[in-house]
Design a protein around this motif. Structure first.
Motif, short mmCIF file in Angstrom:
data_model
loop_
_atom_site.label_atom_id
_atom_site.label_comp_id
_atom_site.label_asym_id
_atom_site.label_seq_id
_atom_site.Cartn_x
_atom_site.Cartn_y
_atom_site.Cartn_z
N TYR A 93 -1.82 3.40 -1.90
CA TYR A 93 -2.35 4.74 -1.73
C TYR A 93 -1.27 5.79 -1.53
CZ TYR A 93 -1.84 3.63 3.28
OH TYR A 93 -1.35 3.25 4.50
N LYS B 239 -5.39 3.14 -8.92
CA LYS B 239 -6.74 3.65 -8.76
C LYS B 239 -7.01 4.19 -7.36
CE LYS B 239 -8.27 2.70 -12.90
NZ LYS B 239 -8.65 3.77 -13.84
N ARG B 240 -6.30 3.71 -6.35
CA ARG B 240 -6.54 4.15 -4.98
C ARG B 240 -5.47 5.11 -4.46
NH1 ARG B 240 -8.63 -1.41 -1.97
NH2 ARG B 240 -10.36 -1.84 -3.40
N LYS C 156 0.81 -1.21 0.00
CA LYS C 156 0.00 0.00 0.00
C LYS C 156 0.85 1.27 0.00
CE LYS C 156 -3.85 -2.21 2.43
NZ LYS C 156 -4.76 -2.19 1.27
N ALA D 45 -6.30 8.78 -11.74
CA ALA D 45 -6.11 8.50 -10.31
C ALA D 45 -7.17 9.27 -9.55
CB ALA D 45 -4.71 8.89 -9.87
N SER D 46 -8.39 8.78 -9.60
CA SER D 46 -9.56 9.53 -9.14
C SER D 46 -9.57 9.81 -7.65
CB SER D 46 -10.84 8.79 -9.54
OG SER D 46 -10.85 7.48 -9.00
N GLU D 47 -8.78 9.07 -6.86
CA GLU D 47 -8.77 9.28 -5.42
C GLU D 47 -7.57 10.10 -4.96
OE1 GLU D 47 -9.47 5.84 -3.03
OE2 GLU D 47 -10.98 5.01 -4.38
N SER E 105 -3.72 8.08 -3.13
CA SER E 105 -4.22 9.31 -2.51
C SER E 105 -3.13 10.36 -2.32
CB SER E 105 -4.88 9.00 -1.16
OG SER E 105 -3.93 8.47 -0.24
N PRO F 270 -3.04 -1.85 -7.50
CA PRO F 270 -4.40 -1.33 -7.34
C PRO F 270 -4.75 -0.92 -5.93
CG PRO F 270 -4.43 -3.72 -7.60
CD PRO F 270 -3.03 -3.27 -7.89
N SER F 271 -4.02 -1.43 -4.92
CA SER F 271 -4.36 -1.10 -3.54
C SER F 271 -3.43 -0.05 -2.94
CB SER F 271 -4.32 -2.36 -2.67
OG SER F 271 -3.02 -2.91 -2.63
#
Length: 237
Positions: A101, A123-124, A71, A145-147, A126, A98-99
């Motif tokens: 952040y 994708k996650r 992560k 990267a929507s988040e 932040s 994918p996980s």
């Protein structure tokens, strides 16, 4: 097990890391002789965090994707780090995170490019730190990267423009980007009101064009450790 202090004088581990099935964090910060991360030949589902700051890594191993639970990846101050796997490599070698952040590539002074494909797989994500790197552009795919909530690009002295950024972005630090001229993403999104409340710092960005200055005026910004409201400073020269 978290750290591996005996590696401070080694260029690479002598033990296959993938055998440590219960390893949750691997901290090699300051291992200044560490040059090559070993291949992870088997899945490591519990490895969540890799801290590799200040090492001599030039690249990541092809099979790092087997660290399936990761992560956070931190490579701050890795001045030899040159590249992130890109789409010209076989699919199995492209980063699949994918996980994840948090990605910290701050201070990687030889890093000159971020491949377009990476943001389709994060994708996650932040928080992204590219501060002090030699990147000239940020791929337009960053809006995938929507988040993404925080983007650090301070002191990226070769960066010349910003693309459209994710609508959910809450903070951008571009302080010291001396060649930054255009903020196309801000200009487009400001029209629709999506970036009105973004916290941003463009201090010492002396090359911003007139349009960029107009769309990056006063707004909310934060202190280094809080969300205090103050005026963003811009250099007029």
């Amino acid at each position: 097990m978290r750290s591996w202090p005996s590696l401070h004088k080694r260029s690479s581990p002598v033990f296959p890391i993938f055998k440590l099935k219960s390893l949750g964090e691997l901290v090699l910060n300051g291992c200044s002789s560490f040059e090559k991360f070993p291949e992870i030949l088997e899945p490591m589902e519990r490895l969540r965090r890799l801290e590799l700051g200040g090492t001599k890594l030039k690249e990541l191993p092809c099979l790092i994707e087997n660290a399936v639970g990761r992560k956070e990846l931190e490579l701050p101050g890795c001045r030899c780090f040159e590249s992130v796997p890109n789409s010209t490599l076989p699919r199995s070698t492209v980063i699949l995170w994918p996980s994840m952040y948090y990605l910290d590539l701050g201070g990687c002074t030889k890093l000159g490019e971020i491949p377009d494909c990476i943001f389709f797989r994060l994708k996650r994500l932040s928080r992204l730190d590219l501060g002090g790197s030699m990147i000239r552009r940020i791929p337009s795919t960053i809006n995938q990267a929507s988040e993404l909530g925080e983007l650090i690009i301070r002191n990226c002295e070769l960066l010349e423009s910003l693309p459209e950024l994710p609508y959910g972005l809450g903070y951008i630090n571009a302080r010291g980007c001396k060649r930054l001229k255009t903020l196309s993403g801000f200009t487009t999104a400001r029209t629709h009101g999506s970036y009105l409340n973004i916290a941003r710092d463009f201090y010492d960005c002396g090359s911003l064009d007139e349009n960029a200055r107009r769309y990056s005026g006063r707004t909310r910004t934060r202190a280094s450790t809080s969300l205090a409201v103050r005026e963003v400073k811009f250099q007029n020269g």
